[in-house]
Write a protein that holds these residues in place. Structure first.
Motif, PDB file in Angstrom:
ATOM      1  N   ALA A   1       1.211   4.225  -2.863  1.00  0.00           N
ATOM      2  CA  ALA A   1       1.070   5.648  -2.516  1.00  0.00           C
ATOM      3  C   ALA A   1       2.291   6.434  -3.000  1.00  0.00           C
ATOM      4  O   ALA A   1       2.144   7.529  -3.561  1.00  0.00           O
ATOM      5  CB  ALA A   1       0.870   5.811  -1.012  1.00  0.00           C
ATOM      6  N   VAL A   2       3.491   5.881  -2.807  1.00  0.00           N
ATOM      7  CA  VAL A   2       4.705   6.562  -3.264  1.00  0.00           C
ATOM      8  C   VAL A   2       4.695   6.672  -4.794  1.00  0.00           C
ATOM      9  O   VAL A   2       5.028   7.716  -5.359  1.00  0.00           O
ATOM     10  CB  VAL A   2       5.970   5.822  -2.775  1.00  0.00           C
TER      11      VAL A   2
ATOM     12  N   HIS B   1       2.065   6.733  -6.815  1.00  0.00           N
ATOM     13  CA  HIS B   1       1.070   7.726  -7.239  1.00  0.00           C
ATOM     14  C   HIS B   1       1.511   9.148  -6.892  1.00  0.00           C
ATOM     15  O   HIS B   1       1.288  10.072  -7.667  1.00  0.00           O
ATOM     16  CB  HIS B   1      -0.293   7.422  -6.611  1.00  0.00           C
ATOM     17  N   ALA B   2       2.119   9.313  -5.725  1.00  0.00           N
ATOM     18  CA  ALA B   2       2.530  10.655  -5.286  1.00  0.00           C
ATOM     19  C   ALA B   2       3.682  11.210  -6.126  1.00  0.00           C
ATOM     20  O   ALA B   2       3.919  12.415  -6.125  1.00  0.00           O
ATOM     21  CB  ALA B   2       2.916  10.629  -3.804  1.00  0.00           C
TER      22      ALA B   2
ATOM     23  N   THR C   1       0.845  -1.208   0.000  1.00  0.00           N
ATOM     24  CA  THR C   1       0.000   0.000   0.000  1.00  0.00           C
ATOM     25  C   THR C   1       0.880   1.257   0.000  1.00  0.00           C
ATOM     26  O   THR C   1       0.611   2.215  -0.741  1.00  0.00           O
ATOM     27  CB  THR C   1      -0.925   0.003   1.238  1.00  0.00           C
ATOM     28  N   ALA C   2       1.925   1.233   0.825  1.00  0.00           N
ATOM     29  CA  ALA C   2       2.846   2.380   0.864  1.00  0.00           C
ATOM     30  C   ALA C   2       3.525   2.562  -0.490  1.00  0.00           C
ATOM     31  O   ALA C   2       3.703   3.693  -0.959  1.00  0.00           O
ATOM     32  CB  ALA C   2       3.887   2.174   1.966  1.00  0.00           C
TER      33      ALA C   2
ATOM     34  N   LEU D   1       7.841  12.525   1.189  1.00  0.00           N
ATOM     35  CA  LEU D   1       7.428  11.119   1.229  1.00  0.00           C
ATOM     36  C   LEU D   1       8.347  10.318   2.163  1.00  0.00           C
ATOM     37  O   LEU D   1       7.871   9.469   2.930  1.00  0.00           O
ATOM     38  CB  LEU D   1       7.441  10.519  -0.176  1.00  0.00           C
TER      39      LEU D   1
END
Lengths: 195, 195
Positions: free
Chosen positions: A156-157, A159-160, A152-153, A189
């Motif tokens: 997120a990284v 996408h960010a 999940t992390a 991040l």
């Protein structure tokens, strides 16, 4: 001519397809065009790639795989997870920026292929996310990072940092501030992954 | 007709321009088309907007300002900076997604205008970033956040959430996982702003 006497491998067909794309753009990269460029019958190309869509999918995958293979080397390095994550993201940005800036004849047709092709692009993103998850997981294991779920992390990284690898942002990659923007996002991040 | 007896304000011209865009697309939104829609001479439109470019710029700005004005209300609220930041980002995503999904006749032509128009889009982004910086600055002041420079942090948050507001990602906004992706990115960014 030499082309007809060598064994016709999938790899040779894909090399020729890239060359056809580079010279003539995506509209011309059909099985018949590629067979003509190789000096072989189109039947012999069809034995490897049964449709134009399959050929395009394979050539897109090959292009994307070149990036993932280089990044996999960084992901597998045995060193600090924070530095590795930063270098991996910088290498991804550099690879995409290089393709967009230094090889525009190929980047433009590939953008059309990327639009067309479902699985190759999705698999590429899954591949990259798994590499990110491995780095984050290693950081969690040695106490560098905290993340309830490394995958999940990792997403997120990924996408960010889309501004620095998603081709829809390619025009922004030559802006003077882009490297500072990249650093500011990655700093934030990495702070977010601190224990 | 009624149109000719009312005072011709810039606002009425911009309303009519939106209507013309909605009906006929960006190619048709010229000064002459808008004057025809209003039932006035094109000279009277030119008194407010001297060129087609100025008219398009103004209509883009008006459209973007509607979003910033709504967000400014959240930015100015007197409550926990963390919750405010999260709600502000969610409201930005919602506003952009609403425009893309519920008003496609206007979104498509606007994307062309956004491509054309320099200052309106840049000013919109500066405006949004300043709102974010105000929220982050308030959080730094009350100890909710740490950031060496709130404006730098604001730009990083804006860029890191581009997937959820940049129109180049509009096609991804209907994906089933998009809301979870948004939450995962915002969680990570909020963790990055912790003291």
């Amino acid at each position: 001519m030499a082309a007809t006497t060598e064994t016709l491998t999938a790899e040779r067909i894909l090399e020729a397809t890239e060359e056809v794309l580079r010279r003539h753009g995506p509209a011309k990269a059909t099985v018949v065009d590629v067979a003509r460029a190789l000096g072989v019958s189109h039947g012999s190309v069809y034995r490897h790639f049964r449709t134009k869509a399959a050929l395009r999918e394979a050539v897109t995958k090959r292009w994307l795989d070149r990036t993932s293979e280089r990044l996999a080397v960084i992901a597998a390095e045995d060193r600090d997870a924070g530095a590795r994550l930063r270098d991996w993201l910088a290498a991804l940005f550099e690879a995409k920026r290089h393709k967009a800036g230094d090889d525009p004849e190929l980047f433009a047709p590939y953008m059309v292929l990327v639009e067309e092709s479902g699985p190759a692009v999705g698999e590429h993103i899954e591949d990259l996310t798994a590499q990110l998850a491995a780095i984050i997981g290693a950081g969690v294991a040695d106490g560098t990072f905290t993340a309830p779920d490394p995958l999940t992390a990792a997403r997120a990284v990924f996408h960010a940092t889309g501004r620095f690898h998603d081709p829809c942002h390619a025009r922004e990659w030559t802006a003077p501030a882009i490297d500072d923007e990249f650093t500011a996002v990655v700093d934030l991040l990495l702070r977010g992954l601190r224990p």
